[in-house]
Design an enzyme around this catalytic site. Structure first.
Site, PDB file in Angstrom:
ATOM      1  N   TYR A 123      -9.833   9.656 -39.199  1.00 13.68           N
ATOM      2  CA  TYR A 123      -9.347   8.603 -40.096  1.00 13.68           C
ATOM      3  C   TYR A 123      -8.159   7.857 -39.510  1.00 13.68           C
ATOM      4  O   TYR A 123      -7.293   8.482 -38.889  1.00 13.68           O
ATOM      5  CB  TYR A 123      -8.927   9.234 -41.444  1.00 13.68           C
ATOM      6  CG  TYR A 123      -8.434   8.197 -42.417  1.00 13.68           C
ATOM      7  CD1 TYR A 123      -9.346   7.436 -43.141  1.00 13.68           C
ATOM      8  CD2 TYR A 123      -7.081   7.936 -42.576  1.00 13.68           C
ATOM      9  CE1 TYR A 123      -8.913   6.447 -44.002  1.00 13.68           C
ATOM     10  CE2 TYR A 123      -6.637   6.958 -43.436  1.00 13.68           C
ATOM     11  CZ  TYR A 123      -7.547   6.213 -44.154  1.00 13.68           C
ATOM     12  OH  TYR A 123      -7.119   5.230 -45.006  1.00 13.68           O
ATOM     13  N   TRP A 125      -6.116   3.610 -39.003  1.00 15.11           N
ATOM     14  CA  TRP A 125      -6.193   2.158 -38.951  1.00 15.11           C
ATOM     15  C   TRP A 125      -6.442   1.592 -37.560  1.00 15.11           C
ATOM     16  O   TRP A 125      -6.783   0.415 -37.425  1.00 15.11           O
ATOM     17  CB  TRP A 125      -4.936   1.541 -39.562  1.00 15.11           C
ATOM     18  CG  TRP A 125      -5.131   1.248 -41.011  1.00 15.11           C
ATOM     19  CD1 TRP A 125      -5.422   2.158 -41.988  1.00 15.11           C
ATOM     20  CD2 TRP A 125      -5.085  -0.039 -41.638  1.00 15.11           C
ATOM     21  NE1 TRP A 125      -5.548   1.511 -43.192  1.00 15.11           N
ATOM     22  CE2 TRP A 125      -5.340   0.172 -43.012  1.00 15.11           C
ATOM     23  CE3 TRP A 125      -4.832  -1.323 -41.181  1.00 15.11           C
ATOM     24  CZ2 TRP A 125      -5.366  -0.874 -43.930  1.00 15.11           C
ATOM     25  CZ3 TRP A 125      -4.856  -2.365 -42.103  1.00 15.11           C
ATOM     26  CH2 TRP A 125      -5.122  -2.135 -43.457  1.00 15.11           C
TER      27      TRP A 125
HETATM   28  N1  LIG Z   1       3.419   9.886 -48.367  1.00 14.96           N
HETATM   29  C1  LIG Z   1       2.502   8.950 -48.154  1.00 14.96           C
HETATM   30  N2  LIG Z   1       1.646   9.066 -47.117  1.00 14.96           N
HETATM   31  C2  LIG Z   1       0.728   8.112 -46.896  1.00 14.96           C
HETATM   32  C3  LIG Z   1       0.647   6.968 -47.720  1.00 14.96           C
HETATM   33  C4  LIG Z   1       1.543   6.868 -48.812  1.00 14.96           C
HETATM   34  O1  LIG Z   1       1.499   5.912 -49.599  1.00 14.96           O
HETATM   35  N3  LIG Z   1       2.464   7.863 -48.985  1.00 14.96           N
HETATM   36  N4  LIG Z   1      -0.296   5.993 -47.456  1.00 14.96           N
HETATM   37  C5  LIG Z   1      -1.525   6.444 -46.830  1.00 14.96           C
HETATM   38  C6  LIG Z   1      -2.397   5.344 -46.441  1.00 14.96           C
HETATM   39  S1  LIG Z   1      -2.804   4.227 -47.669  1.00 14.96           S
HETATM   40  C7  LIG Z   1      -2.955   5.256 -45.217  1.00 14.96           C
HETATM   41  S2  LIG Z   1      -4.171   4.081 -44.949  1.00 14.96           S
HETATM   42  C8  LIG Z   1      -2.589   6.184 -44.114  1.00 14.96           C
HETATM   43  C9  LIG Z   1      -2.494   5.486 -42.758  1.00 14.96           C
HETATM   44  O2  LIG Z   1      -2.571   6.415 -41.745  1.00 14.96           O
HETATM   45  P1  LIG Z   1      -3.053   6.009 -40.278  1.00 14.96           P
HETATM   46  O3  LIG Z   1      -4.050   4.910 -40.318  1.00 14.96           O
HETATM   47  O4  LIG Z   1      -3.428   7.258 -39.561  1.00 14.96           O
HETATM   48  O5  LIG Z   1      -1.691   5.446 -39.667  1.00 14.96           O
HETATM   49  P2  LIG Z   1      -1.431   4.532 -38.378  1.00 14.96           P
HETATM   50  O6  LIG Z   1       0.006   4.697 -38.062  1.00 14.96           O
HETATM   51  O7  LIG Z   1      -1.918   3.148 -38.622  1.00 14.96           O
HETATM   52  O8  LIG Z   1      -2.280   5.264 -37.255  1.00 14.96           O
HETATM   53  C10 LIG Z   1      -3.128   4.597 -36.380  1.00 14.96           C
HETATM   54  C11 LIG Z   1      -2.978   5.219 -34.999  1.00 14.96           C
HETATM   55  O9  LIG Z   1      -3.962   4.629 -34.159  1.00 14.96           O
HETATM   56  C12 LIG Z   1      -3.364   4.359 -32.878  1.00 14.96           C
HETATM   57  N5  LIG Z   1      -4.142   3.282 -32.253  1.00 14.96           N
HETATM   58  C13 LIG Z   1      -4.006   1.939 -32.394  1.00 14.96           C
HETATM   59  N6  LIG Z   1      -4.932   1.283 -31.671  1.00 14.96           N
HETATM   60  C14 LIG Z   1      -5.676   2.228 -31.053  1.00 14.96           C
HETATM   61  C15 LIG Z   1      -6.808   2.161 -30.180  1.00 14.96           C
HETATM   62  O10 LIG Z   1      -7.303   1.095 -29.822  1.00 14.96           O
HETATM   63  N7  LIG Z   1      -7.343   3.348 -29.777  1.00 14.96           N
HETATM   64  C16 LIG Z   1      -6.821   4.563 -30.138  1.00 14.96           C
HETATM   65  N8  LIG Z   1      -7.401   5.669 -29.683  1.00 14.96           N
HETATM   66  N9  LIG Z   1      -5.741   4.634 -30.957  1.00 14.96           N
HETATM   67  C17 LIG Z   1      -5.185   3.498 -31.414  1.00 14.96           C
HETATM   68  C18 LIG Z   1      -1.954   3.990 -33.195  1.00 14.96           C
HETATM   69  O11 LIG Z   1      -1.129   4.147 -32.051  1.00 14.96           O
HETATM   70  C19 LIG Z   1      -1.629   4.946 -34.356  1.00 14.96           C
HETATM   71  O12 LIG Z   1      -1.060   6.139 -33.899  1.00 14.96           O
HETATM   72  O13 LIG Z   1      -1.335   6.813 -44.420  1.00 14.96           O
HETATM   73  C20 LIG Z   1      -1.349   7.450 -45.686  1.00 14.96           C
HETATM   74  N10 LIG Z   1      -0.151   8.243 -45.857  1.00 14.96           N
HETATM   75  N1  LIG Z   2       3.831  -3.771 -44.379  1.00 23.55           N
HETATM   76  C1  LIG Z   2       2.819  -2.919 -44.646  1.00 23.55           C
HETATM   77  N2  LIG Z   2       1.824  -3.309 -45.490  1.00 23.55           N
HETATM   78  C2  LIG Z   2       0.821  -2.465 -45.783  1.00 23.55           C
HETATM   79  C3  LIG Z   2       0.728  -1.180 -45.201  1.00 23.55           C
HETATM   80  C4  LIG Z   2       1.787  -0.784 -44.325  1.00 23.55           C
HETATM   81  O1  LIG Z   2       1.797   0.347 -43.793  1.00 23.55           O
HETATM   82  N3  LIG Z   2       2.797  -1.680 -44.078  1.00 23.55           N
HETATM   83  N4  LIG Z   2      -0.352  -0.366 -45.490  1.00 23.55           N
HETATM   84  C5  LIG Z   2      -1.550  -1.000 -46.029  1.00 23.55           C
HETATM   85  C6  LIG Z   2      -2.444  -0.012 -46.642  1.00 23.55           C
HETATM   86  S1  LIG Z   2      -3.403   0.965 -45.615  1.00 23.55           S
HETATM   87  C7  LIG Z   2      -2.610   0.108 -47.975  1.00 23.55           C
HETATM   88  S2  LIG Z   2      -3.758   1.206 -48.592  1.00 23.55           S
HETATM   89  C8  LIG Z   2      -1.829  -0.689 -48.914  1.00 23.55           C
HETATM   90  C9  LIG Z   2      -1.226   0.211 -49.974  1.00 23.55           C
HETATM   91  O2  LIG Z   2      -0.936  -0.478 -51.131  1.00 23.55           O
HETATM   92  P1  LIG Z   2      -0.102   0.269 -52.243  1.00 23.55           P
HETATM   93  O3  LIG Z   2      -0.500   1.682 -52.330  1.00 23.55           O
HETATM   94  O4  LIG Z   2      -0.175  -0.493 -53.498  1.00 23.55           O
HETATM   95  O5  LIG Z   2       1.363   0.132 -51.591  1.00 23.55           O
HETATM   96  P2  LIG Z   2       2.696   0.978 -51.725  1.00 23.55           P
HETATM   97  O6  LIG Z   2       3.730   0.205 -50.994  1.00 23.55           O
HETATM   98  O7  LIG Z   2       2.481   2.379 -51.310  1.00 23.55           O
HETATM   99  O8  LIG Z   2       2.996   0.983 -53.265  1.00 23.55           O
HETATM  100  C10 LIG Z   2       3.230  -0.231 -53.976  1.00 23.55           C
HETATM  101  C11 LIG Z   2       4.325  -0.021 -54.982  1.00 23.55           C
HETATM  102  O9  LIG Z   2       3.900   0.807 -56.051  1.00 23.55           O
HETATM  103  C12 LIG Z   2       5.065   1.275 -56.700  1.00 23.55           C
HETATM  104  N5  LIG Z   2       4.768   2.550 -57.352  1.00 23.55           N
HETATM  105  C13 LIG Z   2       4.693   3.773 -56.790  1.00 23.55           C
HETATM  106  N6  LIG Z   2       4.362   4.691 -57.733  1.00 23.55           N
HETATM  107  C14 LIG Z   2       4.235   4.010 -58.895  1.00 23.55           C
HETATM  108  C15 LIG Z   2       3.897   4.389 -60.231  1.00 23.55           C
HETATM  109  O10 LIG Z   2       3.622   5.538 -60.546  1.00 23.55           O
HETATM  110  N7  LIG Z   2       3.864   3.399 -61.151  1.00 23.55           N
HETATM  111  C16 LIG Z   2       4.132   2.097 -60.856  1.00 23.55           C
HETATM  112  N8  LIG Z   2       4.047   1.190 -61.838  1.00 23.55           N
HETATM  113  N9  LIG Z   2       4.463   1.720 -59.618  1.00 23.55           N
HETATM  114  C17 LIG Z   2       4.497   2.655 -58.654  1.00 23.55           C
HETATM  115  C18 LIG Z   2       6.118   1.451 -55.636  1.00 23.55           C
HETATM  116  O11 LIG Z   2       7.338   0.888 -56.090  1.00 23.55           O
HETATM  117  C19 LIG Z   2       5.515   0.757 -54.443  1.00 23.55           C
HETATM  118  O12 LIG Z   2       6.413  -0.136 -53.801  1.00 23.55           O
HETATM  119  O13 LIG Z   2      -0.764  -1.367 -48.249  1.00 23.55           O
HETATM  120  C20 LIG Z   2      -1.204  -2.044 -47.067  1.00 23.55           C
HETATM  121  N10 LIG Z   2      -0.152  -2.908 -46.632  1.00 23.55           N
HETATM  122 MO   LIG Z   3      -4.284   2.657 -46.809  1.00 23.44          MO
END
Ligand SMILES: Nc1nc2c(c(=O)[nH]1)N[C@H]1C(S)=C(S)[C@@H](COP(=O)(O)OP(=O)(O)OC[C@H]3O[C@@H](n4cnc5c(=O)[nH]c(N)nc54)[C@H](O)[C@@H]3O)O[C@H]1N2
Ligand SMILES: Nc1nc2c(c(=O)[nH]1)N[C@H]1C(S)=C(S)[C@@H](COP(=O)(O)OP(=O)(O)OC[C@H]3O[C@@H](n4cnc5c(=O)[nH]c(N)nc54)[C@H](O)[C@@H]3O)O[C@H]1N2
Ligand SMILES: [Mo]
Length: 780
Positions: A123, A125
């Site tokens: 898994y 990005w």
């Molecule tokens: N506590 C907490 N944890 C969270 C979240 C949260 O809200 N709270 N959000 C979650 C969410 S929504 C998501 S989507 C995940 C994201 O988690 P990930 O998608 O695992 O996070 P990234 O840092 O985007 O990791 C992508 C990795 O791919 C590598 N990469 C980039 N390009 C390439 C390539 O071409 N080839 C290879 N082999 N590698 C490459 C990058 O260097 C990087 O290390 O995190 C989750 N974790």
């Molecule tokens: N710059 C940047 N943008 C991103 C990403 C990133 O890593 N960096 N990740 C991308 C990815 S993979 C995803 S899935 C999306 C995630 O999209 P989201 O999950 O919606 O993004 P977050 O920033 O984790 O959370 C949005 C807001 O929800 C609020 N929140 C948290 N808990 C609660 C709650 O219980 N109730 C309410 N009402 N509000 C709450 C927090 O204040 C937080 O700032 O973002 C995407 N966009």
């Molecule tokens: Mo995500």
């Protein structure tokens, strides 16, 4: 076979001009000038994303991996459980030797244990680009070359909603991508009630490519037309200035109760849309009895919700009355379902929008997830974008993605998921390319223990992430700017010829080239490559798009014309509200793909699963992880503003926003004063799972009782040889809980946890996260 060097043979004028490229952060162009990378956003982007400014410092950063590396303990003692993963030395190895070694290990696992002992979910990005998409590459390799792999389903993004929605609304994409658009908000919405907001920091990012960031402008235009925005949540910054939002500060994890009280107020005042509920939903009478307290003695009224949410009862009733009679849009952020019982606010948001009778109207109804990512609320392209085929997986087994540590720690144990009782497989080898589990998973000390049980962990990475540092075999891959590709997304019109601007770093190779040579060792090169070079693949993947353009009688540039240009726009489908609009207009003629064809306020299917933590209708279950004396604050671990997850945490834009090298947490002035902490101090945030340091910003833009620390600062224990060492850099996933949302979806619950916060007065340990753990020959 294509190697990195013949890919580079064609573009030679890299130093003279900017070349088109794209990323998850936006379309841009780049050039190397005097050994320095310059990037500039696409001129057509009205609101470019500054995250692209992480590229220049990241490109040749010391955190890049220069050579294939093998962990000393694995090399000396062979595959097998080892708790020195993450604390060991690395030895460089030549490509041919390391691929021989890995080919042998894959064959050993396949022959002795079968492909069902390989976890290849991988898994993450990765990077933009339709061909070098790391997950597609690794899945295709495992399918064609070892017979398949145990996969993961769903995402960390929407773990709860993507399982719930098919039961109660129908197709998930119909809800988030073919429903309410930014164009409709700008033109039609009168009130937008956003739970968790629609932060621009989030919608600046899209998976694949994005040529226009439209969200800020759409909110600006809506507001100028008189639309009101109301933000519910713990952070004021979750809606931008342009929305001019009213902030209803509320306790994290309480939204379901607030939504119930809004619906309760509508019902007791006779303001709910009985006609819509009758025509388009099933189960309202059952839910109404629960709402009114007839089944459990507790009316879900405003006074009840006030105690849970911290929002005054009269503010709740006033808000309900404001929603009535207007074109109202209910938005629920992904974040709300990345928490315990995360299914409930998603389901209840639908009930609120249905009670208002707004689902399917332009600019009204249910905008679940809107604003989380830039490809929501857009038009679809009318022609397909290039897609790289992954082949057929010979293994049917899977896990819900966030159950990885459970799987590795408890092989053979059963668990519940979506109405099934399933058994965790016994995994021997994990292979990752394009994701960073030591970023994305929760309770990372526990994940460390889980990875210790493996025979072998293989990682392709461009940088020394914590995942690479735990691997047995580390293979350096190219960064997007070092290879050619096609950029595009099904929700963005611009198709981009992604030109390389620089040679690969050190000995780094494309994931494709690595897998092709590994397939050679397994006798499957032809099946994996189909005999194509990278350029031949790009031409091959482009062809269906060209054919469809021609079939529609539209200009259909040849691949050569496309490749020589700056990109061109594909035709798009009308913004017509999709299936939900059609359903509203004719529920019998256009039923939803749910069991009853209607919006299910009560789901017989879910009820039949018999899960106490996800009953047959939206239910207030309350959190079990509540603040107490030891952990009095709620930590919001949300997405970072200055980077995507952990990617390029070492880039300029990300580094500049840190405080004394640490990620910055936010806290309310009253909480800071009570703890004797001042703005700019270093704080220690802790709970029973671990502790980390962060810089502190004091602001009244956060609710009292809440501390916010974004994800993505790299894993950095002060002493990696010590369990529960202090993490010095501000990574919240040392603190978060590794438990599923419920037995229904088993989604990630990383957004919220409880913590203690103290001022840190000790000597500040250095940041070591970006120092390579191995001696590598770094190119000049
Ligand atoms: N506590 C907490 N944890 C969270 C979240 C949260 O809200 N709270 N959000 C979650 C969410 S929504 C998501 S989507 C995940 C994201 O988690 P990930 O998608 O695992 O996070 P990234 O840092 O985007 O990791 C992508 C990795 O791919 C590598 N990469 C980039 N390009 C390439 C390539 O071409 N080839 C290879 N082999 N590698 C490459 C990058 O260097 C990087 O290390 O995190 C989750 N974790
Ligand atoms: N710059 C940047 N943008 C991103 C990403 C990133 O890593 N960096 N990740 C991308 C990815 S993979 C995803 S899935 C999306 C995630 O999209 P989201 O999950 O919606 O993004 P977050 O920033 O984790 O959370 C949005 C807001 O929800 C609020 N929140 C948290 N808990 C609660 C709650 O219980 N109730 C309410 N009402 N509000 C709450 C927090 O204040 C937080 O700032 O973002 C995407 N966009
Ligand atoms: Mo995500």
């Amino acid at each position: 076979m294509t190697t990195s060097s013949d890919q580079m043979s064609e573009p030679s004028g890299a130093d003279e001009s900017f070349r088109p490229h794209t990323s998850h952060w936006g379309v841009f162009s780049a050039r190397m000038q005097d050994g320095r990378l310059e990037v500039r956003p696409h001129p057509g982007d009205p609101d470019p994303n500054e995250i692209i400014q992480n590229f220049p410092a990241a490109l040749r950063h010391r955190a890049r991996i220069a050579q294939p590396m093998v962990r000393r303990g694995w090399l000396e003692r062979g595959p097998g459980p080892d708790d020195r993963r993450g604390r060991d030395e690395y030895l460089p190895m030549s490509w041919s030797a390391v691929l021989d070694l890995l080919g042998g290990e894959l064959a050993r696992i396949r022959d002795n244990h079968g492909p069902g002992a390989i976890f290849g979910g991988s898994y993450g990005w990765a990077s933009a680009g339709r061909f070098h998409h790391a997950q597609s590459q690794i899945h295709r390799f495992l399918n064609t070359s070892v017979g398949g792999y145990v996969r993961s389903v769903n995402s960390y993004s929407s773990g709860a909603s993507s399982v719930l929605v098919p039961h109660v609304i129908g197709d998930y994409e119909d809800l988030v991508k073919r429903n309410v658009s930014w164009e409709q908000i700008a033109a039609h919405s009168e009130i937008v009630l956003a739970f968790g907001g629609m932060a621009l920091k989030n919608s600046m990012v899209a998976g694949g490519s994005i040529s226009k960031h439209v969200e800020r402008g759409a909110m600006d235009r809506a507001r100028a037309r008189g639309c009101q925005f109301v933000l519910v949540g713990p952070l004021r910054g979750d809606l931008p200035e342009e929305a001019g939002a009213e902030w209803v500060s509320s306790n994290p994890g309480s939204d379901t109760a607030l939504m119930m009280a809004l619906v309760h107020t509508l019902v007791v005042n006779g303001l709910h849309d009985r006609g819509f509920l009758e025509r388009c939903t099933i189960g309202w009478p059952i839910f109404e009895r629960y709402l009114l307290g007839e089944t459990d003695g507790q009316p879900k009224d405003a006074a009840w919700a006030a105690a849970i949410t911290g929002v005054p009862a009269d503010a709740i009733t006033a808000l309900a009355k404001r929603l009535h009679g207007q074109r109202a849009l209910i938005v629920v952020a992904h974040a709300l379902q990345r928490a315990e019982h995360g299914e409930q606010p998603v389901w209840m948001g639908m009930v609120l929008a249905a009670a208002l009778g707004q689902i399917g109207l332009p600019g009204g109804g249910y905008g679940y997830g809107l604003g989380a990512i830039a490809y929501y609320g857009r038009r679809y392209n009318a022609v397909p974008v290039p897609t790289f085929s992954q082949g057929r997986n010979g293994v049917s087994d899977f896990i819900p993605v966030a159950r990885i540590a459970d799987m590795l720690l408890n092989p053979g144990t059963s668990y519940r998921y979506n109405g099934q009782t399933r058994t965790y497989p016994e995994i021997k080898l994990v292979y990752w390319a394009g994701g960073n589990p030591f970023h994305h998973h929760q309770d990372l000390n526990r994940l460390r223990q889980a990875f210790a049980w493996l025979d072998t962990l293989v990682v392709h990475e461009l940088a020394w992430t914590a995942t690479a540092r735990h691997a047995d075999i580390v293979l350096p891959c190219t960064m997007t700017l070092e290879r050619e590709d096609i950029g595009g997304s099904s929700n963005d019109p611009l198709l981009v010829p992604m030109q390389p601007v620089v040679e690969p770093y050190g000995e780094a190779r494309d994931d494709y080239a690595i897998f092709a040579d590994l397939a050679e060792r397994l006798g499957t090169r032809q099946a994996f490559t189909e005999g194509r070079s990278v350029r031949q693949w790009l031409e091959h993947l482009y062809e269906p798009t060209r054919v469809e353009l021609a079939a529609q009688g539209l200009p259909a540039p040849s691949f050569q014309e496309f490749w020589a240009g700056e990109g061109f726009e594909l035709p798009q489908l009308p913004d017509d509200g999709g299936r939900l609009r059609k359903f509203r207009e004719d529920p019998a003629g256009h039923p939803l793909p749910t069991p009853t064809g209607k919006l299910e306020i009560y789901s017989e299917t879910i009820a039949s699963f018999g899960e106490a933590d996800c009953p047959g209708h939206p239910t207030w279950l309350g959190p079990t992880n509540v603040p107490d004396k030891a952990s009095p604050y709620v930590l919001v671990a949300n997405q970072p503003r200055t980077r995507l997850h952990s990617q390029f945490d070492f880039g300029g834009h990300s580094s500049e926003a840190k405080h004394r090298g640490r990620e910055v947490a936010s806290m309310h002035p009253a909480d800071a004063a009570a703890r004797g902490i001042a703005d700019g101090d270093i704080v220690r945030i802790s709970n029973e799972r671990g502790a980390c340091l962060a810089g502190l910003r004091v602001t009244d833009g956060i609710r009292q009782g809440v501390i916010q620390l974004p994800t993505g600062a790299w894993y950095d224990p002060a002493d990696p040889t010590e369990d529960k060492s202090l993490w010095v850099h501000g990574n919240p996933n040392v603190l978060t809980r590794d438990v599923g949302t419920s037995a229904l979806a088993q989604g990630c619950t990383g957004q919220l946890t409880t913590v203690q916060v103290e001022r840190f007065d000790g000597n500040l340990p250095p940041i070591q996260a970006y120092d390579p753990p191995a001696r590598q020959v770094v190119p000049a």
